[in-house]
Design an enzyme around this catalytic site. Structure first.
Site, PDB file in Angstrom:
ATOM      1  N   LYS A 182      -4.806  11.824   1.945  1.00  0.00           N
ATOM      2  CA  LYS A 182      -5.544  10.564   2.115  1.00  0.00           C
ATOM      3  C   LYS A 182      -6.027  10.473   3.557  1.00  0.00           C
ATOM      4  O   LYS A 182      -5.226  10.396   4.484  1.00  0.00           O
ATOM      5  CB  LYS A 182      -4.635   9.364   1.791  1.00  0.00           C
ATOM      6  CG  LYS A 182      -5.213   7.994   2.212  1.00  0.00           C
ATOM      7  CD  LYS A 182      -4.281   6.830   1.862  1.00  0.00           C
ATOM      8  CE  LYS A 182      -4.776   5.496   2.436  1.00  0.00           C
ATOM      9  NZ  LYS A 182      -3.894   4.358   2.138  1.00  0.00           N
TER      10      LYS A 182
ATOM     11  N   LYS B  90      -6.801  -7.269   5.484  1.00  0.00           N
ATOM     12  CA  LYS B  90      -5.428  -7.299   5.992  1.00  0.00           C
ATOM     13  C   LYS B  90      -5.306  -8.357   7.081  1.00  0.00           C
ATOM     14  O   LYS B  90      -6.239  -8.544   7.862  1.00  0.00           O
ATOM     15  CB  LYS B  90      -5.075  -5.946   6.621  1.00  0.00           C
ATOM     16  CG  LYS B  90      -4.813  -4.836   5.633  1.00  0.00           C
ATOM     17  CD  LYS B  90      -4.360  -3.578   6.359  1.00  0.00           C
ATOM     18  CE  LYS B  90      -4.191  -2.422   5.401  1.00  0.00           C
ATOM     19  NZ  LYS B  90      -3.108  -2.621   4.436  1.00  0.00           N
TER      20      LYS B  90
ATOM     21  N   GLU C 168      -6.693   0.991  -1.635  1.00  0.00           N
ATOM     22  CA  GLU C 168      -7.815   1.932  -1.644  1.00  0.00           C
ATOM     23  C   GLU C 168      -7.366   3.383  -1.645  1.00  0.00           C
ATOM     24  O   GLU C 168      -8.103   4.256  -2.109  1.00  0.00           O
ATOM     25  CB  GLU C 168      -8.731   1.657  -0.444  1.00  0.00           C
ATOM     26  CG  GLU C 168      -8.334   2.343   0.883  1.00  0.00           C
ATOM     27  CD  GLU C 168      -6.987   1.894   1.433  1.00  0.00           C
ATOM     28  OE1 GLU C 168      -6.506   0.825   1.016  1.00  0.00           O
ATOM     29  OE2 GLU C 168      -6.409   2.614   2.266  1.00  0.00           O
TER      30      GLU C 168
ATOM     31  N   ARG D 210      -5.153   5.029  -3.341  1.00  0.00           N
ATOM     32  CA  ARG D 210      -5.035   5.633  -4.682  1.00  0.00           C
ATOM     33  C   ARG D 210      -6.402   5.869  -5.301  1.00  0.00           C
ATOM     34  O   ARG D 210      -6.570   6.758  -6.120  1.00  0.00           O
ATOM     35  CB  ARG D 210      -4.133   4.738  -5.557  1.00  0.00           C
ATOM     36  CG  ARG D 210      -4.636   3.346  -5.731  1.00  0.00           C
ATOM     37  CD  ARG D 210      -3.568   2.367  -6.247  1.00  0.00           C
ATOM     38  NE  ARG D 210      -2.686   1.873  -5.181  1.00  0.00           N
ATOM     39  CZ  ARG D 210      -1.681   1.044  -5.378  1.00  0.00           C
ATOM     40  NH1 ARG D 210      -1.393   0.617  -6.603  1.00  0.00           N
ATOM     41  NH2 ARG D 210      -0.931   0.637  -4.378  1.00  0.00           N
TER      42      ARG D 210
HETATM   43  N1  BES Z   1      -2.586   1.958   4.016  1.00  0.00           N
HETATM   44  C1  BES Z   1      -1.949   0.935   3.273  1.00  0.00           C
HETATM   45  C2  BES Z   1      -0.447   1.122   3.131  1.00  0.00           C
HETATM   46  C3  BES Z   1       0.387   1.031   4.357  1.00  0.00           C
HETATM   47  C4  BES Z   1       0.587  -0.166   5.008  1.00  0.00           C
HETATM   48  C5  BES Z   1       1.028   2.154   4.811  1.00  0.00           C
HETATM   49  C6  BES Z   1       1.401  -0.224   6.103  1.00  0.00           C
HETATM   50  C7  BES Z   1       1.848   2.100   5.900  1.00  0.00           C
HETATM   51  C8  BES Z   1       2.031   0.902   6.555  1.00  0.00           C
HETATM   52  C9  BES Z   1      -2.532   0.878   1.861  1.00  0.00           C
HETATM   53  O1  BES Z   1      -3.860   1.175   1.754  1.00  0.00           O
HETATM   54  C10 BES Z   1      -2.331  -0.533   1.401  1.00  0.00           C
HETATM   55  O2  BES Z   1      -2.915  -1.394   1.976  1.00  0.00           O
HETATM   56  N2  BES Z   1      -1.513  -0.726   0.374  1.00  0.00           N
HETATM   57  C11 BES Z   1      -1.237  -2.024  -0.120  1.00  0.00           C
HETATM   58  C12 BES Z   1      -1.228  -1.956  -1.619  1.00  0.00           C
HETATM   59  C13 BES Z   1      -1.160  -3.303  -2.283  1.00  0.00           C
HETATM   60  C14 BES Z   1      -2.464  -4.052  -2.071  1.00  0.00           C
HETATM   61  C15 BES Z   1      -0.890  -3.110  -3.754  1.00  0.00           C
HETATM   62  C16 BES Z   1       0.140  -2.442   0.388  1.00  0.00           C
HETATM   63  O3  BES Z   1       1.054  -1.602   0.423  1.00  0.00           O
HETATM   64  O4  BES Z   1       0.273  -3.592   0.777  1.00  0.00           O
HETATM   65 ZN    ZN Z   2      -4.651   2.387   3.178  1.00  0.00          ZN
HETATM   66 MN    MN Z   3      -5.118  -0.488   2.072  1.00  0.00          MN
END
Ligand code: BES
Ligand code: ZN
Ligand code: MN
Length: 457
Positions: free
Chosen positions: A229, A241, A313, A315
């Site tokens: 990724k 975010k 995003e 996935r």
């Molecule tokens: N890149 C993030 C995940 C992440 C956040 C990794 C903080 C390491 C530290 C990913 O794209 C994301 O935002 N995932 C969301 C998924 C949710 C919306 C189902 C998450 O984990 O909050």
């Molecule tokens: Zn991400």
């Molecule tokens: Mn994300």
């Protein structure tokens, strides 16, 4: 990009080296030989000859004529990272008095990992400390250190300096210079071949790229397919975010950095495995072209995905790459991603989560990670939770309907794009050290690089 090179020198008669002795802890014979008349004095200063103890050695004039480090045993290379801060400025020649080359190799790797730093502009760098390495050092140690520095550099590079094109270009350079065949897919071809990935990148002014690299060890070798990724910055998209969560999102290409650095290390080590590498380089941004919550996106596999959350995003990027990677039926398919905050809630920053549809593969990765002192923890692909991804209007949703087991449901989403018989493992990693520790300076980190190298070298 910072001009970073390893703090190692090749022996050369014109340079003055000070010896750095590696000694087994409590090896009184060697310690008293090295410390000579100063033994009692050094002990009174706290040097007890225990694992991890360090002392400088003086001569009669009070000048430093050497140093002693008592090797930590069965702890891997990271504790040697302490040498990166303990050693005064200069060039140190490693003298191994332990009788085992393993300590020498661990010392070189740990020191290199600990000496890494990322700086831009006029910001001062620390004093110059270098190791002069004896010939007995395993060249794979140097390959691994180089790879770790490359991965960390990429993760640490701010997103304004490393967008999708820059990431793809750097990967292409690194891979082509090692003799791999590299294709970078952009534009219409990218939209056609990776429709879901393209929809994620469409919100950014900086266009997306997919890197596909191939390296052949030999005819008939086992085939390893790697996917990373490479979200160069993750704003979350329309499901933006909050600022504290967005702050570190330059690291959201940590999976791509890990897979690229692993590939480089494996090629440098002339590993007996064919490698296919795919990196999805995109930026998840907000604009009139960005995907919206509630949109339904086509995927390469033909499944349609309803967007429950634009911040899930990663996935969407991976699913097209995993589908394509499966088409050639590799012996092992492995992906790495900074995929979920939920994996961090479950395991914290230091333990990447492992998911696999094959127990043997999972066990071998965990064994290798233990051997490399580069930990990993398995979580289940719990089948009952798969129903949480159902959508009333599309083949599935990109997020779970229930606010639990987020790392598992993300992995289950990916599994929908993997053919049942395909051996597959997925690593959900943090890619970052929040606080500096021995051998692990604060900032970007290629967690599991040493573990995966151990597994596939
Ligand atoms: N890149 C993030 C995940 C992440 C956040 C990794 C903080 C390491 C530290 C990913 O794209 C994301 O935002 N995932 C969301 C998924 C949710 C919306 C189902 C998450 O984990 O909050
Ligand atoms: Zn991400
Ligand atoms: Mn994300």
């Amino acid at each position: 990009m910072s001009e970073n090179s390893l703090p190692l020198v090749i022996a050369n008669e014109t340079v003055h080296y000070t010896p750095l002795y590696l000694v087994k802890s409590q090896d009184e014979a060697v310690l008293s030989e090295l410390c000579g008349a100063y033994g009692a004095f050094l002990r009174s200063q706290g040097f007890k000859g225990k694992e991890g103890d360090f002392t400088l050695l003086p001569n009669d004039q009070g000048s430093v004529i050497g140093a002693v480090f008592c090797v930590p045993e069965k702890k891997g290379p990271l504790p040697y990272g302490a040498l990166a801060t303990l050693l005064p400025e200069g060039v140190w020649r490693l003298e191994n008095r332990t009788g085992s080359e393993q300590f020498l190799n661990e010392a070189v790797l740990g020191f290199c990992l600990g000496r890494y730093h990322y700086r831009l502009g006029q910001k001062e760098t620390s004093q110059s400390v270098k190791l002069c390495v004896p010939e007995a050092v395993d060249p794979q140690v140097v390959n691994l250190a180089k790879a770790a520095w490359l991965g960390r550099d990429l993760i640490n590079t701010p997103a304004n300096l490393l967008g999708p094109q820059e990431l793809a270009h750097r990967a292409q350079q690194e891979l082509e210079s090692r003799g791999a065949t590299v294709e970078v897919i952009r534009g219409d071809s990218l939209t056609q071949n990776y429709p879901c990935l393209a929809a994620v990148g469409a919100g950014s002014d900086r266009s997306s790229a997919v890197v596909v690299a191939r390296w052949k060890a030999r005819e008939g070798a086992r085939r390893l397919s790697l996917v990373g990724k490479g979200v160069c910055f993750d704003t979350g998209g329309y499901d933006l975010k909050p600022s504290a969560s967005m702050l570190k999102m330059k690291k959201d290409m940590g999976g791509a950095a890990l897979m690229l650095s692993l590939t480089c290390a494996l090629i440098d080590a002339k590993s007996d495995v064919d490698i296919e590498l795919r990196l999805g380089c995109v930026e998840n941004s907000v604009s009139g072209h960005a995907m919206r919550p509630g949109d339904v996106l086509p995927t390469r596999k033909g499944l349609y995905v309803e967007i429950g959350n634009t911040d899930a995003e990663g996935r969407l990027v991976l699913c097209d790459l995993l589908a394509e990677a499966s088409e050639s039926k590799p012996d092992i398919l492995l992906d790495a991603a900074t995929l979920t905050g939920a994996a961090r809630v479950a395991l914290g920053p230091d333990l990447p989560a492992l998911f696999s549809n094959d127990d043997e593969l999972a066990d071998s990765l965990i064994k290798a990670s233990e051997k490399a002192h580069d930990p990993l923890w398995r979580l289940p692909l719990w089948p009952d939770y798969d129903a949480w991804l159902e959508s009333p209007i599309a083949d599935c949703n990109n997020v779970s309907s229930r606010p639990m087991a987020g790392a598992i449901t993300a992995a289950l989403y990916l599994q929908r794009f993997i053919p049942e018989k395909q051996k597959w493992a997925h690593i959900d990693t943090y890619g970052w050290n929040d606080v500096g520790k021995m051998g692990r300076p604060a900032g970007g980190e290629t967690l599991m690089l040493r573990g995966l190298f151990e597994a596939f070298k």
